[in-house]
Design a protein around this motif. Structure first.
Motif, mmCIF file in Angstrom:
data_model
loop_
_atom_site.group_PDB
_atom_site.id
_atom_site.type_symbol
_atom_site.label_atom_id
_atom_site.label_comp_id
_atom_site.label_asym_id
_atom_site.label_seq_id
_atom_site.Cartn_x
_atom_site.Cartn_y
_atom_site.Cartn_z
ATOM 1 N N ASP A 249 1.369 6.145 -3.410
ATOM 2 C CA ASP A 249 -0.014 6.524 -3.123
ATOM 3 C C ASP A 249 -1.003 5.549 -3.746
ATOM 4 O O ASP A 249 -1.969 5.116 -3.101
ATOM 5 N N VAL A 250 -0.776 5.198 -5.002
ATOM 6 C CA VAL A 250 -1.680 4.261 -5.695
ATOM 7 C C VAL A 250 -1.673 2.906 -5.003
ATOM 8 O O VAL A 250 -2.718 2.295 -4.783
ATOM 9 N N ALA A 251 -0.470 2.437 -4.658
ATOM 10 C CA ALA A 251 -0.345 1.109 -4.050
ATOM 11 C C ALA A 251 -0.982 1.060 -2.667
ATOM 12 O O ALA A 251 -1.704 0.106 -2.338
ATOM 13 N N GLU A 252 -0.725 2.073 -1.838
ATOM 14 C CA GLU A 252 -1.293 2.064 -0.490
ATOM 15 C C GLU A 252 -2.809 2.155 -0.524
ATOM 16 O O GLU A 252 -3.498 1.521 0.286
ATOM 17 N N ASN A 253 -3.339 2.932 -1.460
ATOM 18 C CA ASN A 253 -4.790 3.021 -1.603
ATOM 19 C C ASN A 253 -5.371 1.676 -2.040
ATOM 20 O O ASN A 253 -6.399 1.218 -1.514
ATOM 21 N N TRP A 254 -4.700 1.006 -2.994
ATOM 22 C CA TRP A 254 -5.175 -0.297 -3.458
ATOM 23 C C TRP A 254 -5.141 -1.322 -2.328
ATOM 24 O O TRP A 254 -6.084 -2.101 -2.150
ATOM 25 N N LEU A 255 -4.082 -1.313 -1.544
ATOM 26 C CA LEU A 255 -3.954 -2.279 -0.453
ATOM 27 C C LEU A 255 -5.011 -2.052 0.617
ATOM 28 O O LEU A 255 -5.522 -3.018 1.205
ATOM 29 N N VAL B 259 1.554 -2.140 -7.151
ATOM 30 C CA VAL B 259 1.583 -2.612 -5.766
ATOM 31 C C VAL B 259 2.840 -3.430 -5.519
ATOM 32 O O VAL B 259 3.548 -3.241 -4.523
ATOM 33 N N ARG B 260 3.130 -4.350 -6.420
ATOM 34 C CA ARG B 260 4.342 -5.166 -6.283
ATOM 35 C C ARG B 260 5.589 -4.280 -6.310
ATOM 36 O O ARG B 260 6.519 -4.455 -5.514
ATOM 37 N N HIS B 261 5.612 -3.330 -7.238
ATOM 38 C CA HIS B 261 6.764 -2.445 -7.391
ATOM 39 C C HIS B 261 6.999 -1.635 -6.120
ATOM 40 O O HIS B 261 8.144 -1.509 -5.633
ATOM 41 N N TYR B 262 5.920 -1.091 -5.562
ATOM 42 C CA TYR B 262 6.031 -0.282 -4.351
ATOM 43 C C TYR B 262 6.507 -1.095 -3.156
ATOM 44 O O TYR B 262 7.384 -0.656 -2.393
ATOM 45 N N LEU B 263 5.949 -2.287 -2.970
ATOM 46 C CA LEU B 263 6.306 -3.070 -1.797
ATOM 47 C C LEU B 263 7.743 -3.578 -1.862
ATOM 48 O O LEU B 263 8.436 -3.652 -0.842
ATOM 49 N N ILE B 264 8.208 -3.902 -3.056
ATOM 50 C CA ILE B 264 9.615 -4.280 -3.200
ATOM 51 C C ILE B 264 10.508 -3.078 -2.891
ATOM 52 O O ILE B 264 11.508 -3.194 -2.183
ATOM 53 N N ALA B 265 10.122 -1.908 -3.401
ATOM 54 C CA ALA B 265 10.885 -0.692 -3.123
ATOM 55 C C ALA B 265 10.887 -0.375 -1.624
ATOM 56 O O ALA B 265 11.904 0.060 -1.063
ATOM 57 N N HIS B 266 9.754 -0.591 -0.988
ATOM 58 C CA HIS B 266 9.625 -0.326 0.445
ATOM 59 C C HIS B 266 10.619 -1.171 1.236
ATOM 60 O O HIS B 266 11.364 -0.654 2.079
ATOM 61 N N GLU B 267 10.632 -2.470 0.973
ATOM 62 C CA GLU B 267 11.520 -3.350 1.732
ATOM 63 C C GLU B 267 12.988 -3.097 1.391
ATOM 64 O O GLU B 267 13.851 -3.123 2.274
ATOM 65 N N LEU B 268 13.291 -2.850 0.138
ATOM 66 C CA LEU B 268 14.672 -2.546 -0.237
ATOM 67 C C LEU B 268 15.155 -1.256 0.428
ATOM 68 O O LEU B 268 16.334 -1.142 0.793
ATOM 69 N N SER B 269 14.264 -0.300 0.606
ATOM 70 C CA SER B 269 14.654 0.966 1.220
ATOM 71 C C SER B 269 15.075 0.798 2.671
ATOM 72 O O SER B 269 15.821 1.624 3.215
#
Length: 216
Positions: A199-205, A166-176
């Motif tokens: 997919d994993v992160a959005e489902n968890w959130l 989740v942390r990895h995805y959200l950091i990637a999201h904002e950096l993108s």
């Protein structure tokens, strides 16, 4: 319960704010009040179950178990000790008066998040050849991060309680957003080059995010 009359809404909808348990009913302007009230009554089961689930979220109280960077820690209140807050073996030690316990836990987590999320953001940005501006660690009520047109990135300190994907995805999201200041197909393609965890992160959130937003 709050009623929000909206000229743009096309249908009735319900939303519960995790932080304060406030229910907002969005009502289209053309909807009769009786229909709106019947809609709420029809969804009473959903409202009750959602409120009950929110009550099961993390609690920053003595002897509670919280997860920091994927590792569980027991909150230990040590009123006679000094030093504020620190991790000691498998415990998060919190000193001082019990009345300030929750606040001190949140202060510690925010400081920890500033270091850890900043470290992860810098590492990913460097690997991707991106140059973000200032990083702000805040406590927004309904979102996990943002990126301004000037490159300033904001992340919620509560992410430190979420799993690594989740942390990895959200950091990637904002950096993108430094490459694409939108949510176009090109943006999502860029996200995919930085993280495999969308997919994993959005489902968890979806399932657990509201609990983190309420934690206190």
């Amino acid at each position: 319960m709050f009623w929000r009359l909206s000229p743009r809404a096309r249908r009735l909808s319900l939303r519960i704010a995790p932080r304060d348990h406030a229910l907002t009913v969005t009502v289209p302007q053309s909807c009769p009040p009786a229909q709106a009230l019947a809609f709420v009554h029809k969804n009473t089961g959903w409202i009750v179950s959602r409120l009950q689930r929110l009550a099961q979220g993390p609690s920053f109280t003595a002897d509670s178990l919280i997860t920091i960077e994927d590792k569980p820690y027991r909150i230990l209140h040590a009123p006679t000790r000094h030093g504020g807050a620190w991790i000691e073996n498998d415990t998060l030690v919190i000193t001082g008066d019990a009345a300030f316990l929750s606040r001190r836990v949140m202060q510690y987590l925010r400081q920890h998040a500033t270091r850890a999320l900043g470290r992860d953001l810098r590492a990913m940005a460097q690997a991707a050849g991106l140059k973000p501006g200032r990083l702000d660690i805040r406590d927004p009520t309904s979102r996990w991060g943002s990126c301004s047109s000037t490159g300033r990135i904001m992340l919620s300190w509560r992410l430190i309680l979420a799993p690594h994907p989740v942390r990895h995805y959200l950091i990637a999201h904002e950096l993108s957003h430094l490459a694409q200041m939108n949510h176009s197909p090109a943006f999502w393609k860029h996200v995919a080059t930085l993280t495999p965890h969308r997919d994993v992160a959005e489902n968890w959130l979806r399932h657990h995010g509201p609990l983190l937003l309420r934690a206190r």
